[in-house]
Design an enzyme around this catalytic site. Structure first.
Site, PDB file in Angstrom:
ATOM      1  N   HIS A 113     -44.198  53.293 -70.189  1.00 56.62           N
ATOM      2  CA  HIS A 113     -43.959  54.736 -70.292  1.00 56.62           C
ATOM      3  C   HIS A 113     -43.102  55.280 -69.150  1.00 56.62           C
ATOM      4  CE1 HIS A 113     -45.410  58.891 -71.440  1.00 56.62           C
ATOM      5  NE2 HIS A 113     -45.219  58.313 -72.606  1.00 56.62           N
ATOM      6  N   LYS A 115     -39.925  56.503 -66.918  1.00 58.00           N
ATOM      7  CA  LYS A 115     -38.702  57.246 -67.223  1.00 58.00           C
ATOM      8  C   LYS A 115     -37.919  57.368 -65.926  1.00 58.00           C
ATOM      9  CE  LYS A 115     -41.590  59.755 -70.383  1.00 58.00           C
ATOM     10  NZ  LYS A 115     -42.865  59.299 -69.810  1.00 58.00           N
ATOM     11  N   ASP A 120     -26.281  52.442 -58.871  1.00 56.09           N
ATOM     12  CA  ASP A 120     -25.605  51.774 -57.752  1.00 56.09           C
ATOM     13  C   ASP A 120     -26.568  51.399 -56.627  1.00 56.09           C
ATOM     14  OD1 ASP A 120     -23.139  51.904 -59.011  1.00 56.09           O
ATOM     15  OD2 ASP A 120     -22.562  53.785 -58.026  1.00 56.09           O
TER      16      ASP A 120
END
Length: 169
Positions: A113, A115, A120
């Site tokens: 779950h 996010k 870079d």
């Protein structure tokens, strides 16, 4: 007075120390509205070397297109996603995978779950914001970005460990 000049010296010293220590850039974005979406797309556009994405799902075509554009200009993009969400109508991970972006899914019946994304190795983007159109248009969601190295290092370690344990699609 002597104490007033000591106080001014102390104040200047604290300010100098603060300015030397707090050179990290952090920002917060909220939805509904396009702020979270714009933050993701902007980071995709600025990325020069790598984008590691670890998200529950991607179903906003605008984000898919920004990731594909980065991939096409030579940025090393990797996507980790939840196995259940890939079956959803509108899921973009099959397409990003078909177009050459290495994509892996968790093997668990429990949800992956997360996010977050690392750009870079220098910017961490993290929050409740799902990478879906409804998150931009309706949901109360958030994203924060930071360039604080210790945070980036911890999320990168999490990503790398998950990458090893997940299966390619």
């Amino acid at each position: 007075s002597h104490s007033a000049s000591a106080y001014r010296w102390l104040e200047k010293t604290v300010k100098a120390l603060d300015s030397g220590l707090s050179t990290f850039q952090s920002e917060a974005f909220f939805s509904p509205g396009s702020d979270c979406l714009d933050a993701i797309i902007e980071q995709c556009q600025k990325a020069a070397q790598s984008i590691d994405v670890c998200v529950f799902t991607i179903s906003d075509n605008r984000i898919r297109d920004a990731l594909l554009a980065a991939h096409e200009r030579g940025v090393q993009v990797r996507i980790l996603t939840d196995n259940d969400k890939s079956e959803d109508r509108g899921s973009d991970v099959e397409e990003t995978s078909a177009k050459g972006i290495p994509t892996r899914m968790d093997n668990s019946r429990h949800h992956m779950h997360h996010k977050y994304a690392i750009f870079d190795g220098a910017v961490l983007l993290n929050g409740s914001f799902n990478w879906t159109r409804s998150a931009s248009e309706w949901n109360e969601e958030n994203i924060t970005t930071t360039d604080e190295p210790r945070m980036i290092e911890k999320f990168q370690r999490n990503f790398d460990n998950l990458w090893k344990s997940c299966r390619e699609i």
